[in-house]
Design a protein around this motif. Structure first.
Motif, PDB file in Angstrom:
ATOM      1  N   SER A   1      54.937  37.427  39.626  1.00 17.39           N
ATOM      2  CA  SER A   1      55.684  38.503  40.257  1.00 17.39           C
ATOM      3  C   SER A   1      55.407  38.455  41.747  1.00 17.39           C
ATOM      4  O   SER A   1      54.259  38.350  42.168  1.00 17.39           O
ATOM      5  CB  SER A   1      55.233  39.832  39.654  1.00 17.39           C
ATOM      6  OG  SER A   1      55.312  40.851  40.624  1.00 17.39           O
ATOM      7  N   ASN A   2      56.459  38.503  42.533  1.00 11.27           N
ATOM      8  CA  ASN A   2      56.308  38.476  43.984  1.00 11.27           C
ATOM      9  C   ASN A   2      56.926  39.746  44.552  1.00 11.27           C
ATOM     10  O   ASN A   2      58.140  39.892  44.557  1.00 11.27           O
ATOM     11  CB  ASN A   2      57.003  37.240  44.559  1.00 11.27           C
ATOM     12  CG  ASN A   2      56.373  35.956  44.059  1.00 11.27           C
ATOM     13  OD1 ASN A   2      55.307  35.562  44.505  1.00 11.27           O
ATOM     14  ND2 ASN A   2      57.011  35.310  43.098  1.00 11.27           N
ATOM     15  N   ASP A   3      56.100  40.667  44.999  1.00  7.94           N
ATOM     16  CA  ASP A   3      56.677  41.930  45.448  1.00  7.94           C
ATOM     17  C   ASP A   3      57.145  41.833  46.898  1.00  7.94           C
ATOM     18  O   ASP A   3      56.973  40.824  47.568  1.00  7.94           O
ATOM     19  CB  ASP A   3      55.717  43.100  45.225  1.00  7.94           C
ATOM     20  CG  ASP A   3      54.555  43.087  46.201  1.00  7.94           C
ATOM     21  OD1 ASP A   3      54.648  42.445  47.258  1.00  7.94           O
ATOM     22  OD2 ASP A   3      53.539  43.743  45.896  1.00  7.94           O
ATOM     23  N   MET A   4      57.761  42.916  47.374  1.00  9.84           N
ATOM     24  CA  MET A   4      58.414  42.827  48.680  1.00  9.84           C
ATOM     25  C   MET A   4      57.427  42.792  49.842  1.00  9.84           C
ATOM     26  O   MET A   4      57.822  42.579  50.975  1.00  9.84           O
ATOM     27  CB  MET A   4      59.419  43.965  48.836  1.00  9.84           C
ATOM     28  CG  MET A   4      58.838  45.350  48.684  1.00  9.84           C
ATOM     29  SD  MET A   4      60.149  46.614  48.856  1.00  9.84           S
ATOM     30  CE  MET A   4      59.832  47.658  47.446  1.00  9.84           C
ATOM     31  N   TRP A   5      56.152  43.014  49.550  1.00 11.43           N
ATOM     32  CA  TRP A   5      55.165  42.893  50.628  1.00 11.43           C
ATOM     33  C   TRP A   5      54.469  41.534  50.619  1.00 11.43           C
ATOM     34  O   TRP A   5      53.475  41.335  51.311  1.00 11.43           O
ATOM     35  CB  TRP A   5      54.132  44.014  50.527  1.00 11.43           C
ATOM     36  CG  TRP A   5      54.741  45.363  50.621  1.00 11.43           C
ATOM     37  CD1 TRP A   5      55.092  46.029  51.766  1.00 11.43           C
ATOM     38  CD2 TRP A   5      55.101  46.225  49.543  1.00 11.43           C
ATOM     39  NE1 TRP A   5      55.654  47.234  51.448  1.00 11.43           N
ATOM     40  CE2 TRP A   5      55.678  47.385  50.100  1.00 11.43           C
ATOM     41  CE3 TRP A   5      55.009  46.108  48.151  1.00 11.43           C
ATOM     42  CZ2 TRP A   5      56.152  48.437  49.299  1.00 11.43           C
ATOM     43  CZ3 TRP A   5      55.488  47.149  47.365  1.00 11.43           C
ATOM     44  CH2 TRP A   5      56.045  48.294  47.937  1.00 11.43           C
ATOM     45  N   GLY A   6      54.981  40.628  49.792  1.00 11.04           N
ATOM     46  CA  GLY A   6      54.412  39.287  49.775  1.00 11.04           C
ATOM     47  C   GLY A   6      53.217  39.120  48.861  1.00 11.04           C
ATOM     48  O   GLY A   6      52.558  38.089  48.900  1.00 11.04           O
TER      49      GLY A   6
ATOM     50  N   PRO B   1      49.039  46.488  41.781  1.00 12.20           N
ATOM     51  CA  PRO B   1      48.747  46.923  43.155  1.00 12.20           C
ATOM     52  C   PRO B   1      47.242  47.174  43.307  1.00 12.20           C
ATOM     53  O   PRO B   1      46.592  47.638  42.372  1.00 12.20           O
ATOM     54  CB  PRO B   1      49.529  48.239  43.285  1.00 12.20           C
ATOM     55  CG  PRO B   1      50.583  48.184  42.263  1.00 12.20           C
ATOM     56  CD  PRO B   1      49.989  47.407  41.123  1.00 12.20           C
ATOM     57  N   LYS B   2      46.708  46.848  44.452  1.00 10.83           N
ATOM     58  CA  LYS B   2      45.256  46.987  44.622  1.00 10.83           C
ATOM     59  C   LYS B   2      44.876  48.410  44.968  1.00 10.83           C
ATOM     60  O   LYS B   2      43.732  48.826  44.780  1.00 10.83           O
ATOM     61  CB  LYS B   2      44.763  46.037  45.717  1.00 10.83           C
ATOM     62  CG  LYS B   2      45.354  44.653  45.579  1.00 10.83           C
ATOM     63  CD  LYS B   2      44.381  43.541  45.873  1.00 10.83           C
ATOM     64  CE  LYS B   2      45.119  42.225  45.836  1.00 10.83           C
ATOM     65  NZ  LYS B   2      44.380  41.086  45.383  1.00 10.83           N
TER      66      LYS B   2
ATOM     67  N   LEU C   1      44.062  31.186  41.061  1.00 10.02           N
ATOM     68  CA  LEU C   1      43.087  31.938  40.277  1.00 10.02           C
ATOM     69  C   LEU C   1      42.993  33.369  40.813  1.00 10.02           C
ATOM     70  O   LEU C   1      42.978  34.334  40.048  1.00 10.02           O
ATOM     71  CB  LEU C   1      41.716  31.257  40.336  1.00 10.02           C
ATOM     72  CG  LEU C   1      40.603  31.930  39.538  1.00 10.02           C
ATOM     73  CD1 LEU C   1      40.980  32.060  38.070  1.00 10.02           C
ATOM     74  CD2 LEU C   1      39.285  31.163  39.680  1.00 10.02           C
ATOM     75  N   ALA C   2      42.952  33.473  42.143  1.00  8.02           N
ATOM     76  CA  ALA C   2      42.910  34.807  42.751  1.00  8.02           C
ATOM     77  C   ALA C   2      44.150  35.618  42.363  1.00  8.02           C
ATOM     78  O   ALA C   2      44.050  36.794  42.018  1.00  8.02           O
ATOM     79  CB  ALA C   2      42.796  34.690  44.266  1.00  8.02           C
ATOM     80  N   ASP C   3      45.311  34.959  42.391  1.00 13.57           N
ATOM     81  CA  ASP C   3      46.550  35.658  42.030  1.00 13.57           C
ATOM     82  C   ASP C   3      46.544  36.068  40.561  1.00 13.57           C
ATOM     83  O   ASP C   3      47.085  37.098  40.191  1.00 13.57           O
ATOM     84  CB  ASP C   3      47.771  34.776  42.311  1.00 13.57           C
ATOM     85  CG  ASP C   3      48.017  34.577  43.797  1.00 13.57           C
ATOM     86  OD1 ASP C   3      47.508  35.396  44.588  1.00 13.57           O
ATOM     87  OD2 ASP C   3      48.697  33.611  44.169  1.00 13.57           O
ATOM     88  N   TYR C   4      45.941  35.249  39.732  1.00 16.32           N
ATOM     89  CA  TYR C   4      45.893  35.562  38.301  1.00 16.32           C
ATOM     90  C   TYR C   4      44.951  36.729  38.032  1.00 16.32           C
ATOM     91  O   TYR C   4      45.244  37.611  37.233  1.00 16.32           O
ATOM     92  CB  TYR C   4      45.440  34.328  37.517  1.00 16.32           C
ATOM     93  CG  TYR C   4      45.370  34.518  36.023  1.00 16.32           C
ATOM     94  CD1 TYR C   4      46.527  34.636  35.265  1.00 16.32           C
ATOM     95  CD2 TYR C   4      44.146  34.586  35.369  1.00 16.32           C
ATOM     96  CE1 TYR C   4      46.468  34.817  33.899  1.00 16.32           C
ATOM     97  CE2 TYR C   4      44.079  34.762  33.992  1.00 16.32           C
ATOM     98  CZ  TYR C   4      45.241  34.882  33.266  1.00 16.32           C
ATOM     99  OH  TYR C   4      45.168  35.073  31.914  1.00 16.32           O
ATOM    100  N   LEU C   5      43.825  36.753  38.734  1.00 17.81           N
ATOM    101  CA  LEU C   5      42.826  37.806  38.502  1.00 17.81           C
ATOM    102  C   LEU C   5      43.034  39.006  39.422  1.00 17.81           C
ATOM    103  O   LEU C   5      42.224  39.938  39.425  1.00 17.81           O
ATOM    104  CB  LEU C   5      41.419  37.244  38.706  1.00 17.81           C
ATOM    105  CG  LEU C   5      41.002  36.125  37.753  1.00 17.81           C
ATOM    106  CD1 LEU C   5      39.607  35.626  38.082  1.00 17.81           C
ATOM    107  CD2 LEU C   5      41.057  36.614  36.306  1.00 17.81           C
TER     108      LEU C   5
END
Lengths: 218, 218
Positions: A62-67, A150-151, B182-186
């Motif tokens: 998934s690639n959101d609009m904020w990159g 989202p973080k 890996l970062a994107d996955y986790l």
DNA sequence: ATAAAAATGTGGCTTAAACAACAGACTTTC
DNA sequence: GAAAGTCTGTTGTTTAAGCCACATTTTTAT
């Protein structure tokens, strides 16, 4: 690609070569070659075809609009993707599919499987229904992934509240969770989440009382 | 609970009352009442039965040994749970199922559906195979949820590396991701994850070079 | 109605993840 | 084999999430 190769795949398990060839014809099978790095199925689109990876691998992301990118899974040779969306062809995809290496992919239009939806024995009917249920379950699990990706606390809350709002076709709705459960669902710490909800209410983004929420459009 | 009630459920769509009664008998259906709050399916166990919620709701949750709870989903009246595990009866459950309110639940032993796995038309065979594929996909999606549910960078790395290690039946293995993937996955930030990997190597927990990892037992 | 229990919110401190900028290692290409 | 590009790791700063203790509100039980 020849039928005897395909017999090793789970999808064609217990099928004779003749049956596989029938299947390939009826399901309009089509082989494509795809270059590393290219996104060949896009979030928001719908698809009628599922993919079988004959060679290479793809990432579901998934690639959101904020990159921000989230990789939901890596699918390798001999495995499948987009079968959920092909079975539920009205559901827009939530994800992109990207070739992780140069790929050889077989596409199957599995919608042709369920043209005669209400024929067959009750066992066959119940199997078809189970397949639908399993596919929907898949969508729900993916859904949660998006709410937790989202973080920030606020990002997750907004993702969740927006999705409920869309589901209920209204800006005003009840949620089925109490605060602790909502925090557990979004993988947040309860008191911190309460703080954030408070802030959002002060800023006039949302109004809530207990389980009842209202989203405010700017 | 009577057959005409059940006709509204997706699982019994397109089925006559007689067919539904046949199904209930063959699948050893059984209705149970469950008290709010009780966990009635436990992580680590296996199950042959799927559940249909006639009344009430349940949460699908993971409770780790440090007391952290993650709610994967809330399943309400008219919906289904554990169908994945009932279809793959050798897979131990990754989650607990808890009654979110007093519940009336119908259990179905759907293993009886696929006794004659290799009979029927090719369409029927491919449907059964698709159902297996969809169920496995479900497990994978759940799996990722567990890797992303720890709040700390190290927790997620350990969850992921341990699961790969189990999968490969070895403490030494290659992972299919580069660092960014890996970062994107986790759901982590790459440089921070690199830091943590470095620390873990210094502490002697793991050894790695590029994509090759080795877990060290204390 | 009152007490007890549960759910929710607030303030302050600590800590760890995100982010930016950059350095070094390794690959690929021509 | 030099140059360009990619991948990985390091350092330091900022920011926000986790966590503890406790206050307030709401619900439940007697």
């Amino acid at each position: 690609m020849i039928a005897s190769e395909l017999q090793k795949l789970v999808l064609f398990r217990n099928m004779t070569e003749t049956e596989i060839l029938d299947a390939l014809r009826v399901l309009h099978s089509m082989e494509k070659h795809i270059k590393k790095g290219s996104i060949f199925l896009h979030a928001g689109d719908t698809t009628n075809a599922m993919g079988i990876i004959l060679e290479g691998s793809v990432t579901i992301e998934s690639n959101d609009m904020w990159g921000n990118k989230t990789i939901l899974s890596l699918v390798g040779a001999g495995q499948y993707f987009a079968e959920t969306y092909a079975l539920l062809p009205d559901e827009p995809m939530l994800v992109d599919v990207r070739a992780n290496e140069d790929c050889r992919i077989l596409f199957l239009y599995i919608g042709y499987l369920s043209e005669s939806w209400s024929s067959g024995s009750w066992k066959e009917k119940i199997l078809k229904n189970l397949l639908l249920i399993s596919s929907h379950k898949n969508l729900h699990l993916s859904g949660r992934s998006f709410h937790t990706s989202p973080k920030s606390c606020r990002g997750r809350l907004l993702s969740y509240l927006n999705s409920i709002s869309k589901q209920k076709h209204s800006l005003e709705f009840d949620i089925p969770f109490d605060r602790q459960q909502l925090a557990d669902y979004l993988n947040l710490e309860r008191t911190n989440m309460s703080k954030e909800l408070g802030k959002m209410q002060n800023e006039g983004i949302i109004i809530f009382r207990k389980n009842h929420f209202k989203l405010i459009q700017p």
